[in-house]
Design an enzyme around this catalytic site. Structure first.
Site, PDB file in Angstrom:
ATOM      1  N   HIS A 165       0.670  -1.002  -0.110  1.00 42.77           N
ATOM      2  CA  HIS A 165       0.076   0.055  -0.183  1.00 42.77           C
ATOM      3  C   HIS A 165       0.818   1.124   0.006  1.00 42.77           C
ATOM      4  CE1 HIS A 165      -2.841   2.908   2.391  1.00 42.77           C
ATOM      5  NE2 HIS A 165      -3.077   2.983   0.938  1.00 42.77           N
ATOM      6  N   ASN A 215      -4.787   3.670   7.909  1.00 38.74           N
ATOM      7  CA  ASN A 215      -6.142   3.964   7.558  1.00 38.74           C
ATOM      8  C   ASN A 215      -6.897   3.409   8.734  1.00 38.74           C
ATOM      9  OD1 ASN A 215      -6.024   5.242   5.082  1.00 38.74           O
ATOM     10  ND2 ASN A 215      -6.314   3.757   3.918  1.00 38.74           N
TER      11      ASN A 215
END
Length: 302
Positions: A165, A215
């Site tokens: 990511h 996140n």
């Protein structure tokens, strides 16, 4: 999907990964994230193939990479314009473009996906390419919110599947979340960690849990700011100012929510809530739902 124009027999690539070192990278998705990853990989000496559905998209991707490199050169080679131009040309020579994903994975040490954040679309992509890619090719997704385990389940290479990511804009942001599932082999995970370091990034090791690290902390923070405002405990402006001046954050939660995109925040929290409906951190927000509806209505009227 238009990516797949040839059926090629699966075998071993001519570029076997030696000691887990990734040199040849195929990136699916020529958007901002995919092009950014391609630029960084090419800048660090990797051979990159950038794949998307049309030549027009890929031409825009390549033009965007070139423009980004020119901005880098202005700072890095301010006193050496010729060296800067040579740097740009060397990087661009490391990037090839293709609309044929099947052919593009034949020499890939790593296949990295950076397409739409939709589980089925990702599963279909990887499921198809699993039949075409060499057995030694590592697969990875750049998803920011979907479970890597669910994406990997569409393939037969569970031990050679992980998450990478990156953060936007990729050339500027130093962090990469490297995600391992319960079936990712240590060799695969180490290869992904070392690849991230070779890009000049700082990797952190993550488990395959909702939102990984960044996140998982950031989205509930934004959601709680929304709920705080809904309870009448602070205006949007005061909440933003408080977090910027009191916590030293560059953006307040409402600014950040607008920057990330209301649709993206809603998509993430709805997905997590469906998986774990009793987790209060994943509770929805009426304000977010209403603002998203208003945003869509404005777009439709426009």
């Amino acid at each position: 999907m238009a990516f797949f124009t040839h059926q090629i027999r699966r075998g071993f690539s001519s570029s076997i990964i030696k000691n887990g070192v990734i040199k040849n990278v195929t990136i699916i998705g020529g958007g901002q994230m995919g092009a950014g990853i391609a630029q960084v990989a090419a800048s660090t000496g990797h051979t990159v193939t950038l794949v998307d559905t049309s030549e027009d998209i890929l031409k825009k991707s390549r033009k965007g990479i070139e423009g980004s490199l020119k901005r880098v050169v202005k700072k890095k080679f301010a006193d050496k314009p010729e060296a800067g131009e040579e740097f740009i040309q060397n990087v661009l020579q490391n990037v090839s473009i293709s609309t044929d994903a099947g052919a593009s994975v034949q020499a890939a040490d790593l296949l990295l996906e950076a397409i739409v954040e939709n589980l089925k679309v990702k599963q279909d992509l990887f499921g198809h390419l699993d039949e075409l890619a060499p057995a030694n090719t590592i697969f990875a997704s750049n998803t920011s919110s979907l479970p890597i385990t669910d994406i990997a389940g569409s393939t037969s290479r569970l031990d050679r599947f992980g998450g990478l990511h990156f953060f936007n804009p990729v050339p500027m942001m130093k962090l990469v979340e490297v995600v391992g599932t319960s079936t990712t082999s240590q060799e695969t995970f180490d290869s992904l960690l070392n690849f991230s370091k070779a890009l000049g990034k700082t990797p952190v090791s993550c488990k395959d849990t909702p939102g990984f690290i960044v996140n998982r902390l950031l989205v509930p923070y934004m959601m709680e700011a929304l709920r705080l405002h809904e309870r009448g405990h602070g205006s949007k402006e005061d909440i933003d100012i408080a977090m910027k001046l009191g916590a030293g954050y560059p953006m307040g939660p409402f600014e950040l929510c607008d920057y990330v995109g209301l649709d993206t925040v809603k998509f993430i929290i709805d997905g997590w809530s469906a998986k774990d409906p009793h987790n209060p951190l994943f509770a929805s927000s009426e304000l977010l739902n209403k603002r998203r509806v208003l945003q869509v209505q404005v777009m439709c009227r426009g």
